[in-house]
Design an enzyme around this catalytic site. Structure first.
Site, PDB file in Angstrom:
ATOM      1  N   ARG A 149       1.046  -1.219   0.284  1.00 53.82           N
ATOM      2  CA  ARG A 149      -0.013   0.277   0.323  1.00 53.82           C
ATOM      3  C   ARG A 149       1.353   1.004   0.348  1.00 53.82           C
ATOM      4  O   ARG A 149       0.189   1.859  -0.071  1.00 53.82           O
ATOM      5  CB  ARG A 149      -0.850  -0.352   1.186  1.00 53.82           C
ATOM      6  CG  ARG A 149      -2.186  -0.640   1.443  1.00 53.82           C
ATOM      7  CD  ARG A 149      -2.702  -0.606  -0.237  1.00 53.82           C
ATOM      8  NE  ARG A 149      -4.187  -1.933   0.137  1.00 53.82           N
ATOM      9  CZ  ARG A 149      -3.826  -2.827  -0.848  1.00 53.82           C
ATOM     10  NH1 ARG A 149      -2.703  -3.071  -1.386  1.00 53.82           N
ATOM     11  NH2 ARG A 149      -4.962  -3.702  -0.499  1.00 53.82           N
ATOM     12  N   TYR A 152      -0.927   4.630  -1.841  1.00 55.47           N
ATOM     13  CA  TYR A 152      -1.707   4.528  -1.348  1.00 55.47           C
ATOM     14  C   TYR A 152      -1.758   5.267  -0.093  1.00 55.47           C
ATOM     15  O   TYR A 152      -2.516   6.629   0.658  1.00 55.47           O
ATOM     16  CB  TYR A 152      -2.490   3.564  -1.082  1.00 55.47           C
ATOM     17  CG  TYR A 152      -3.850   3.654  -0.249  1.00 55.47           C
ATOM     18  CD1 TYR A 152      -5.245   4.362  -0.881  1.00 55.47           C
ATOM     19  CD2 TYR A 152      -4.384   2.759   0.993  1.00 55.47           C
ATOM     20  CE1 TYR A 152      -6.153   4.387  -0.246  1.00 55.47           C
ATOM     21  CE2 TYR A 152      -5.641   3.007   1.634  1.00 55.47           C
ATOM     22  CZ  TYR A 152      -6.408   3.773   0.629  1.00 55.47           C
ATOM     23  OH  TYR A 152      -7.886   4.359   0.911  1.00 55.47           O
ATOM     24  N   LYS A 156      -2.786   8.915   2.537  1.00 55.80           N
ATOM     25  CA  LYS A 156      -3.975   9.169   3.145  1.00 55.80           C
ATOM     26  C   LYS A 156      -3.096   9.755   3.681  1.00 55.80           C
ATOM     27  O   LYS A 156      -3.186  10.545   4.825  1.00 55.80           O
ATOM     28  CB  LYS A 156      -4.229   8.021   3.501  1.00 55.80           C
ATOM     29  CG  LYS A 156      -5.089   7.109   2.521  1.00 55.80           C
ATOM     30  CD  LYS A 156      -6.343   7.679   2.089  1.00 55.80           C
ATOM     31  CE  LYS A 156      -7.343   7.109   1.122  1.00 55.80           C
ATOM     32  NZ  LYS A 156      -8.587   8.711   0.481  1.00 55.80           N
ATOM     33  N   THR A 187     -16.553  -3.088   0.222  1.00 55.79           N
ATOM     34  CA  THR A 187     -16.869  -2.219  -0.461  1.00 55.79           C
ATOM     35  C   THR A 187     -16.912  -2.801  -2.135  1.00 55.79           C
ATOM     36  O   THR A 187     -16.531  -3.737  -2.190  1.00 55.79           O
ATOM     37  CB  THR A 187     -16.909  -1.022  -0.338  1.00 55.79           C
ATOM     38  OG1 THR A 187     -14.475  -0.678  -0.743  1.00 55.79           O
ATOM     39  CG2 THR A 187     -16.269  -0.491   0.457  1.00 55.79           C
ATOM     40  N   PRO A 188     -17.350  -2.400  -2.729  1.00 56.53           N
ATOM     41  CA  PRO A 188     -17.133  -2.656  -4.439  1.00 56.53           C
ATOM     42  C   PRO A 188     -15.505  -2.693  -5.384  1.00 56.53           C
ATOM     43  O   PRO A 188     -14.805  -3.309  -5.282  1.00 56.53           O
ATOM     44  CB  PRO A 188     -17.797  -1.949  -5.565  1.00 56.53           C
ATOM     45  CG  PRO A 188     -19.560  -0.969  -4.176  1.00 56.53           C
ATOM     46  CD  PRO A 188     -18.506  -1.302  -3.464  1.00 56.53           C
ATOM     47  N   SER A 189     -15.097  -1.919  -4.574  1.00 55.39           N
ATOM     48  CA  SER A 189     -13.811  -1.953  -5.096  1.00 55.39           C
ATOM     49  C   SER A 189     -13.416  -2.726  -4.391  1.00 55.39           C
ATOM     50  O   SER A 189     -11.849  -3.079  -5.035  1.00 55.39           O
ATOM     51  CB  SER A 189     -13.012  -0.087  -4.668  1.00 55.39           C
ATOM     52  OG  SER A 189     -12.922  -0.013  -3.529  1.00 55.39           O
ATOM     53  N   ARG A 193     -10.330  -6.014  -5.415  1.00 53.84           N
ATOM     54  CA  ARG A 193      -9.148  -6.431  -5.292  1.00 53.84           C
ATOM     55  C   ARG A 193      -9.711  -7.440  -4.960  1.00 53.84           C
ATOM     56  O   ARG A 193      -8.361  -8.523  -5.468  1.00 53.84           O
ATOM     57  CB  ARG A 193      -8.604  -5.355  -4.033  1.00 53.84           C
ATOM     58  CG  ARG A 193      -8.830  -3.441  -4.848  1.00 53.84           C
ATOM     59  CD  ARG A 193      -7.508  -3.579  -3.543  1.00 53.84           C
ATOM     60  NE  ARG A 193      -7.928  -3.159  -2.501  1.00 53.84           N
ATOM     61  CZ  ARG A 193      -8.563  -2.317  -1.920  1.00 53.84           C
ATOM     62  NH1 ARG A 193      -9.696  -1.240  -2.562  1.00 53.84           N
ATOM     63  NH2 ARG A 193      -9.869  -2.076  -0.761  1.00 53.84           N
ATOM     64  N   ARG A 210      -6.773 -10.263   9.517  1.00 54.62           N
ATOM     65  CA  ARG A 210      -5.953  -9.392   9.629  1.00 54.62           C
ATOM     66  C   ARG A 210      -7.077  -8.688  10.690  1.00 54.62           C
ATOM     67  O   ARG A 210      -6.731  -7.942  11.143  1.00 54.62           O
ATOM     68  CB  ARG A 210      -4.435  -8.979   8.620  1.00 54.62           C
ATOM     69  CG  ARG A 210      -5.923  -7.656   7.648  1.00 54.62           C
ATOM     70  CD  ARG A 210      -4.362  -7.093   6.994  1.00 54.62           C
ATOM     71  NE  ARG A 210      -5.827  -6.215   5.908  1.00 54.62           N
ATOM     72  CZ  ARG A 210      -5.239  -6.289   4.906  1.00 54.62           C
ATOM     73  NH1 ARG A 210      -4.213  -5.982   4.658  1.00 54.62           N
ATOM     74  NH2 ARG A 210      -6.058  -4.371   4.155  1.00 54.62           N
TER      75      ARG A 210
HETATM   76  P1  NAD Z   1     -15.083   2.580  -4.192  1.00 55.10           P
HETATM   77  O1  NAD Z   1     -13.848   2.787  -4.157  1.00 55.10           O
HETATM   78  O2  NAD Z   1     -15.927   1.195  -4.308  1.00 55.10           O
HETATM   79  O3  NAD Z   1     -15.942   3.832  -4.766  1.00 55.10           O
HETATM   80  C1  NAD Z   1     -15.277   4.443  -4.936  1.00 55.10           C
HETATM   81  C2  NAD Z   1     -16.494   5.445  -6.132  1.00 55.10           C
HETATM   82  O4  NAD Z   1     -14.936   6.745  -6.161  1.00 55.10           O
HETATM   83  C3  NAD Z   1     -16.617   5.145  -6.952  1.00 55.10           C
HETATM   84  O5  NAD Z   1     -18.291   5.644  -7.115  1.00 55.10           O
HETATM   85  C4  NAD Z   1     -15.951   6.172  -8.100  1.00 55.10           C
HETATM   86  O6  NAD Z   1     -16.951   5.850  -9.444  1.00 55.10           O
HETATM   87  C5  NAD Z   1     -15.678   7.258  -7.123  1.00 55.10           C
HETATM   88  N1  NAD Z   1     -14.583   7.540  -8.302  1.00 55.10           N
HETATM   89  C6  NAD Z   1     -13.465   6.964  -8.981  1.00 55.10           C
HETATM   90  N2  NAD Z   1     -12.839   8.123  -9.483  1.00 55.10           N
HETATM   91  C7  NAD Z   1     -13.751   9.567  -9.258  1.00 55.10           C
HETATM   92  C8  NAD Z   1     -13.765  10.652  -9.261  1.00 55.10           C
HETATM   93  N3  NAD Z   1     -12.340  11.181 -10.182  1.00 55.10           N
HETATM   94  N4  NAD Z   1     -13.886  12.119  -8.760  1.00 55.10           N
HETATM   95  C9  NAD Z   1     -15.437  11.500  -8.161  1.00 55.10           C
HETATM   96  N5  NAD Z   1     -15.581   9.873  -7.980  1.00 55.10           N
HETATM   97  C10 NAD Z   1     -14.552   9.116  -8.382  1.00 55.10           C
HETATM   98  O7  NAD Z   1     -15.239   3.071  -2.267  1.00 55.10           O
HETATM   99  P2  NAD Z   1     -14.840   2.493  -0.970  1.00 55.10           P
HETATM  100  O8  NAD Z   1     -14.287   1.234  -1.149  1.00 55.10           O
HETATM  101  O9  NAD Z   1     -15.995   3.156  -0.586  1.00 55.10           O
HETATM  102  O10 NAD Z   1     -13.819   4.087  -0.732  1.00 55.10           O
HETATM  103  C11 NAD Z   1     -13.954   5.095  -0.276  1.00 55.10           C
HETATM  104  C12 NAD Z   1     -13.093   6.032  -0.195  1.00 55.10           C
HETATM  105  O11 NAD Z   1     -13.057   5.492   1.728  1.00 55.10           O
HETATM  106  C13 NAD Z   1     -12.045   6.088  -0.501  1.00 55.10           C
HETATM  107  O12 NAD Z   1     -11.216   7.354  -0.407  1.00 55.10           O
HETATM  108  C14 NAD Z   1     -11.292   5.365  -0.231  1.00 55.10           C
HETATM  109  O13 NAD Z   1      -9.445   5.204   0.089  1.00 55.10           O
HETATM  110  C15 NAD Z   1     -11.218   5.190   1.183  1.00 55.10           C
HETATM  111  N6  NAD Z   1     -11.476   3.503   2.048  1.00 55.10           N
HETATM  112  C16 NAD Z   1     -11.373   3.327   1.962  1.00 55.10           C
HETATM  113  C17 NAD Z   1     -11.684   1.442   2.473  1.00 55.10           C
HETATM  114  C18 NAD Z   1     -11.777   0.301   2.110  1.00 55.10           C
HETATM  115  O14 NAD Z   1     -11.893  -0.566   2.156  1.00 55.10           O
HETATM  116  N7  NAD Z   1     -13.112   0.132   1.497  1.00 55.10           N
HETATM  117  C19 NAD Z   1     -10.784   1.421   3.858  1.00 55.10           C
HETATM  118  C20 NAD Z   1     -10.190   3.130   3.968  1.00 55.10           C
HETATM  119  C21 NAD Z   1     -10.472   3.921   3.466  1.00 55.10           C
END
Ligand code: NAD
Length: 250
Positions: A149, A152, A156, A187-189, A193, A210
């Site tokens: 990471r 990333y 952050k 989440t979808p992303s 992964r 973990r």
């Molecule tokens: P996700 O990654 O599944 O979805 C991301 C969304 O962002 C999508 O709807 C996509 O269309 C939109 N997107 C992509 N590029 C964009 C842009 N340039 N402008 C506007 N929108 C855009 O959602 P998630 O996993 O909930 O992640 C959301 C946030 O939470 C991110 O910042 C991520 O780093 C953070 N986060 C996620 C996790 C996790 O485990 N899922 C953990 C910690 C932090």
């Protein structure tokens, strides 16, 4: 209702934490402007909730961000949720990958805040209302290093630094700025992964292994903190990186 009368804009509200946060904020009485780069996702969201406006927005597009800020009435809350997880160490991260993650994860929040903050401060000064900015960070940041990471975690950590700097600059005007640091959220992303791993079944097991609580977070584990940090209940909280990580950082 905890967000009654507040106008709140959320980026990346098409799916995952942003989407769930938009719905949670609507349930708490906010007028939500849900933005995303994906029109189809926004259409699905609009069909699910009334009291919510959707708006196509790429947080990497400075002109679009400033044009939207000029068009909308001043906000009470801004949730900079957009971010991308690059998978790999520094050796896997070429300059294009570095620039992309920095531009989306860090500069996206900078662009949004720079465009909307003046309006928020002006509204606060005029009406005596409160203002809250919430930035999406992660446990993978200055809080903790995770394998693969690299960029990333770097972005952050920068989000946490930016959050504290903004909090320090505007605390006397009553503007609060905090960062949210989730652990691993289903989440979808995250599903993407897992699916793209060499062995997806093992990859899911590894993610779960973990987690001290023995499970991944759901978006509903995260949204109560989002509502709290955007609401006046958190009126004495600013400049904080708030962990919601199921004990990952114990
Ligand atoms: P996700 O990654 O599944 O979805 C991301 C969304 O962002 C999508 O709807 C996509 O269309 C939109 N997107 C992509 N590029 C964009 C842009 N340039 N402008 C506007 N929108 C855009 O959602 P998630 O996993 O909930 O992640 C959301 C946030 O939470 C991110 O910042 C991520 O780093 C953070 N986060 C996620 C996790 C996790 O485990 N899922 C953990 C910690 C932090």
């Amino acid at each position: 209702m905890r967000l009654q009368g507040k106008s709140i804009l959320i980026t990346a509200a098409g799916q995952g934490i942003g989407r769930a946060s938009a719905l949670a904020c609507v349930r708490e009485g906010a007028q939500v402007i849900a933005t995303d780069i994906d029109a189809a996702l926004l259409e699905r969201l609009a069909a699910e909730a009334s009291g919510l406006t959707t708006q196509l927005l790429d947080v990497r597009d400075s002109a679009a961000v400033t044009a939207l800020a000029a068009r909308l009435p001043a906000l009470d809350g801004l949730f900079n949720c957009a971010g991308f997880v690059h998978n790999g160490s520094i050796l896997d991260c070429d300059e294009a990958a570095w620039d992309f993650s920095m531009d989306l994860n860090v500069k996206g929040a900078y662009r949004m805040t720079r465009a909307f903050l003046a309006g928020m401060l002006d509204k606060m000064a005029r009406t005596g209302s409160s203002g809250s900015i919430l930035n999406m960070a992660s446990m993978a940041s200055s809080m903790k290093g995770f394998p693969r990471r690299f960029v990333y975690g770097t972005t952050k950590a920068a989000v946490i630094g930016m959050t504290k700097a903004i909090a320090a600059d505007f605390v006397r005007q009553g503007l609060r700025c905090n960062a949210l640091c989730p652990g691993t959220v289903d989440t979808p992303s995250l599903r993407q992964r897992i699916a793209s791993a060499a062995d997806p079944v093992q990859a899911e097991k590894d993610f779960i292994a973990r987690q001290p609580m023995g499970r991944l977070a759901t978006v509903d584990d995260i949204t109560p903190q989002v509502v709290y940090l955007l609401s006046d209940e958190s009126r004495y909280v600013t400049g904080q990186a708030v962990s919601v990580d199921g004990g990952t950082s114990i």
